[in-house]
Motif scaffolding. Sequence first.
Motif, PDB file in Angstrom:
ATOM      1  N   PHE A 110      64.683  12.980  36.861  1.00 31.42           N
ATOM      2  CA  PHE A 110      64.519  11.530  37.021  1.00 31.42           C
ATOM      3  C   PHE A 110      66.470  10.844  37.469  1.00 31.42           C
ATOM      4  O   PHE A 110      66.113  10.855  36.280  1.00 31.42           O
ATOM      5  CB  PHE A 110      63.858  11.052  35.499  1.00 31.42           C
ATOM      6  CG  PHE A 110      62.953  11.565  35.901  1.00 31.42           C
ATOM      7  CD1 PHE A 110      61.603  11.964  36.711  1.00 31.42           C
ATOM      8  CD2 PHE A 110      62.363  11.832  34.535  1.00 31.42           C
ATOM      9  CE1 PHE A 110      60.264  12.598  36.722  1.00 31.42           C
ATOM     10  CE2 PHE A 110      61.481  12.438  34.409  1.00 31.42           C
ATOM     11  CZ  PHE A 110      60.114  12.470  35.290  1.00 31.42           C
ATOM     12  N   LYS A 111      67.111  10.447  38.390  1.00 34.82           N
ATOM     13  CA  LYS A 111      67.795  10.493  38.318  1.00 34.82           C
ATOM     14  C   LYS A 111      68.299   9.017  38.329  1.00 34.82           C
ATOM     15  O   LYS A 111      69.459   9.436  37.888  1.00 34.82           O
ATOM     16  CB  LYS A 111      67.982   9.907  40.526  1.00 34.82           C
ATOM     17  CG  LYS A 111      68.180  11.235  41.242  1.00 34.82           C
ATOM     18  CD  LYS A 111      68.865  10.529  42.529  1.00 34.82           C
ATOM     19  CE  LYS A 111      68.053  11.721  43.452  1.00 34.82           C
ATOM     20  NZ  LYS A 111      68.098  10.587  44.647  1.00 34.82           N
ATOM     21  N   ASN A 112      67.654   8.250  37.661  1.00 38.11           N
ATOM     22  CA  ASN A 112      67.923   7.219  37.559  1.00 38.11           C
ATOM     23  C   ASN A 112      67.701   7.033  35.591  1.00 38.11           C
ATOM     24  O   ASN A 112      67.777   6.341  35.517  1.00 38.11           O
ATOM     25  CB  ASN A 112      66.981   6.062  37.280  1.00 38.11           C
ATOM     26  CG  ASN A 112      65.448   6.209  37.695  1.00 38.11           C
ATOM     27  OD1 ASN A 112      65.025   7.055  37.761  1.00 38.11           O
ATOM     28  ND2 ASN A 112      64.501   5.022  36.888  1.00 38.11           N
ATOM     29  N   LYS A 113      67.829   7.975  34.918  1.00 32.24           N
ATOM     30  CA  LYS A 113      66.980   8.138  33.603  1.00 32.24           C
ATOM     31  C   LYS A 113      68.116   9.187  32.706  1.00 32.24           C
ATOM     32  O   LYS A 113      68.367  10.216  33.715  1.00 32.24           O
ATOM     33  CB  LYS A 113      66.010   8.879  33.119  1.00 32.24           C
ATOM     34  CG  LYS A 113      65.398   7.561  33.795  1.00 32.24           C
ATOM     35  CD  LYS A 113      63.894   7.827  33.081  1.00 32.24           C
ATOM     36  CE  LYS A 113      62.809   7.435  33.717  1.00 32.24           C
ATOM     37  NZ  LYS A 113      63.029   5.353  33.253  1.00 32.24           N
TER      38      LYS A 113
ATOM     39  N   GLN B 131      61.382  13.200  43.113  1.00 33.55           N
ATOM     40  CA  GLN B 131      61.081  12.247  42.176  1.00 33.55           C
ATOM     41  C   GLN B 131      59.352  12.182  41.899  1.00 33.55           C
ATOM     42  O   GLN B 131      59.155  12.334  40.493  1.00 33.55           O
ATOM     43  CB  GLN B 131      61.711  10.952  42.048  1.00 33.55           C
ATOM     44  CG  GLN B 131      62.848  11.360  42.137  1.00 33.55           C
ATOM     45  CD  GLN B 131      63.761  11.521  41.363  1.00 33.55           C
ATOM     46  OE1 GLN B 131      63.736  10.465  40.071  1.00 33.55           O
ATOM     47  NE2 GLN B 131      64.793  12.763  41.631  1.00 33.55           N
ATOM     48  N   SER B 134      58.595  15.691  40.343  1.00 33.21           N
ATOM     49  CA  SER B 134      58.619  16.253  38.887  1.00 33.21           C
ATOM     50  C   SER B 134      57.560  15.203  37.811  1.00 33.21           C
ATOM     51  O   SER B 134      57.523  15.427  36.536  1.00 33.21           O
ATOM     52  CB  SER B 134      60.135  16.172  38.816  1.00 33.21           C
ATOM     53  OG  SER B 134      60.853  15.022  38.655  1.00 33.21           O
ATOM     54  N   VAL B 149      58.871   6.116  37.268  1.00 30.60           N
ATOM     55  CA  VAL B 149      60.307   6.829  37.873  1.00 30.60           C
ATOM     56  C   VAL B 149      60.553   5.938  39.553  1.00 30.60           C
ATOM     57  O   VAL B 149      61.596   6.021  39.986  1.00 30.60           O
ATOM     58  CB  VAL B 149      59.724   7.989  38.147  1.00 30.60           C
ATOM     59  CG1 VAL B 149      60.367   9.312  39.290  1.00 30.60           C
ATOM     60  CG2 VAL B 149      59.487   9.014  36.571  1.00 30.60           C
ATOM     61  N   GLN B 153      63.559   3.227  40.653  1.00 30.06           N
ATOM     62  CA  GLN B 153      64.546   3.070  41.615  1.00 30.06           C
ATOM     63  C   GLN B 153      64.514   2.321  43.417  1.00 30.06           C
ATOM     64  O   GLN B 153      65.252   2.365  43.564  1.00 30.06           O
ATOM     65  CB  GLN B 153      64.352   5.041  42.488  1.00 30.06           C
ATOM     66  CG  GLN B 153      64.810   5.702  40.676  1.00 30.06           C
ATOM     67  CD  GLN B 153      64.615   6.969  41.277  1.00 30.06           C
ATOM     68  OE1 GLN B 153      65.299   7.496  42.250  1.00 30.06           O
ATOM     69  NE2 GLN B 153      64.687   7.714  40.238  1.00 30.06           N
ATOM     70  N   ALA B 227      72.856  -2.109  37.396  1.00 34.31           N
ATOM     71  CA  ALA B 227      71.665  -0.818  37.692  1.00 34.31           C
ATOM     72  C   ALA B 227      71.740   0.149  38.725  1.00 34.31           C
ATOM     73  O   ALA B 227      71.196   1.265  38.200  1.00 34.31           O
ATOM     74  CB  ALA B 227      70.255  -1.849  38.465  1.00 34.31           C
ATOM     75  N   TYR B 230      73.808   4.790  37.868  1.00 29.00           N
ATOM     76  CA  TYR B 230      73.712   6.245  37.497  1.00 29.00           C
ATOM     77  C   TYR B 230      73.583   7.129  39.142  1.00 29.00           C
ATOM     78  O   TYR B 230      73.899   7.847  39.668  1.00 29.00           O
ATOM     79  CB  TYR B 230      71.883   6.567  37.839  1.00 29.00           C
ATOM     80  CG  TYR B 230      71.153   5.944  38.166  1.00 29.00           C
ATOM     81  CD1 TYR B 230      70.750   6.691  39.495  1.00 29.00           C
ATOM     82  CD2 TYR B 230      69.897   4.342  38.512  1.00 29.00           C
ATOM     83  CE1 TYR B 230      69.683   6.035  40.540  1.00 29.00           C
ATOM     84  CE2 TYR B 230      69.530   4.174  39.440  1.00 29.00           C
ATOM     85  CZ  TYR B 230      69.295   4.398  40.766  1.00 29.00           C
ATOM     86  OH  TYR B 230      67.801   4.442  41.302  1.00 29.00           O
ATOM     87  N   LEU B 231      74.109   6.299  40.749  1.00 28.53           N
ATOM     88  CA  LEU B 231      74.460   6.510  41.570  1.00 28.53           C
ATOM     89  C   LEU B 231      75.490   6.891  41.489  1.00 28.53           C
ATOM     90  O   LEU B 231      75.427   7.428  43.184  1.00 28.53           O
ATOM     91  CB  LEU B 231      73.165   5.213  42.395  1.00 28.53           C
ATOM     92  CG  LEU B 231      72.301   5.139  43.098  1.00 28.53           C
ATOM     93  CD1 LEU B 231      72.525   4.053  43.358  1.00 28.53           C
ATOM     94  CD2 LEU B 231      72.124   6.162  43.881  1.00 28.53           C
TER      95      LEU B 231
END
Lengths: 266, 240
Positions: A110-113, B131, B134, B149, B153, B227, B230-231
């Motif tokens: 999960f990219k954002n976690k 995403q 998973s 999830v 995003q 926010a 993470y990118l």
Amino acid sequence: MTELSASAEATPADAPVVSVRGLKKSFGGVEVIKDVSFEVSQGQVLSILGPSGSGKTTMLRCINALERPDSGLITVDGVSLDYGKGKPRYRDILAQRRKTAMVFQHYNLFKNKTVLHNVTEGLAVVQRKNKQEAEAIAGEALEAVGMSGLEDRFPMHLSGGQQQRVSIARALALNPSVILFDEPTSALDPERVNEVLRTMKDIASRGVTMIVVTHEIRFARAVSDTVIFMDGGRIVEKGAPDKVIDHPQTDRLREFLNSLASREFE
Amino acid sequence: MNLDVDFMLSDLPTVFAALPSTLLLSLDSMFWALVFALICGGAQLARIPVLDKVTLVINTFIKGIPLVVQLLFCYYAVPYAVKWFDALVGRTYDPRHLPYFGAAVLALALNFGAYITDVVISSTRAVDRGQWESAYACGMTRFQALRRVVAPQVIVISLPNMTNYFIWLLKGTSLASIVNVTEMLTTARLSASDGYQFLEAYIDAAIIYWIVCAVIEWASGRLYRSAGRYLVAPNGATAQ
Ligand SMILES: Nc1ncnc2c1ncn2[C@@H]1O[C@H](COP(=O)(O)OP(=O)(O)O)[C@@H](O)[C@H]1O
Ligand SMILES: [Mg+2]
């Protein structure tokens, strides 16, 4: 949900954890899985070899219902889905899926976690564990894959090998009946492959039931109890690793093993 | 002709006092635009039979008509709607209490909702299939995967576009002056009409619009960077 009743000859102790019977799947009229059957017992490691396009990924995805088979009976730890009887109920699919966990070729964290939350997410949302409990389990799982200390990183801030180890921790933490691995090292830089294979070997030695699609022959030989060779949507050979890998019976498997061996000299 | 700088300065607080009504109209319209966009976008993404095609047609229809025309349509339709509704609930029709603010919100929400629908759809499709998969593989239901999830995003991905539309909408509220809604531009016009210092009053309004939009853009940028941290890879490159 159909609970499989233990039949006279199979006591629950040696009943297979995963059983696939007569699995068939086609995409747009092309049959890519042609009547495949096999079983995996508790604590065993099954490796699946085969050329690209032979249906390995599709078969694995049928076992956790990410793909819907056309027919066949799939049982995971007592939860059966009989696709021959039409579309199963969603709650049965969920029940079976929750007996499994999956490690994807491209990790799919999960990219954002953060690392920690990647592992706690399923525990909290699906298994309804409270925060402390989830974090304790996640801590153990991350320890087991050698990722302690990186809990607050985002996936993007990790190497491929580290991401894949987190994804193994995420699967492990769910305490599933079987973990499905789809070419877990194929997307990695060569120098990252071994750390992931070592982690998988550790997990296997803990008695976790695993089905592993892989091209890593030496890993398959060292870790598996059974090896399956698939080609054209069928199981062509099946048996102990020293039998299948060291004494292939068919030309197709010999060719395939040769092609893998020659790969290293290119 | 000289610019009356004294009037411009003295009139600034008067125009500024109307900022809350402009913001209220903007936020109200944005809220309903989002609701509309989520319904239309959701129907199209989930391929809900009939509803997906219907929303698609409605949206092209809305996008094909100028905002001013929609405002005027809502404005002139309001008395009929209220008359009909009052009759329905057995109330006496009173033309002094027509909800023109609501008419403006409706027109703005539909107009911007049609555009924001596209933002919802493209931002959702921008989230990698892996995403969803998973999340499913972890045992989540479709709704859990969406809520835990994917949606977080989608929100980050859509933030820059949403901000642009909000700024556009905020300026679009100035058109509501033609349908009897007293917002900042109307206030500026009224305050100038005694001495015919329209240019000065409009400059005041322009300055306030500009500052408000600049602040919104700045705040949105900050929010996006925090926010969406993470990118950003350690070397500063941004994924997507
Ligand atoms: N979603 C899909 N739609 C259409 N064809 C697919 C899909 N997934 C897999 N296939 C086809 O099914 C065959 C088997 O694919 P796959 O299971 O991915 O093989 P492997 O993992 O062994 O390389 C391939 O020919 C592939 O093109
Ligand atoms: Mg594959």
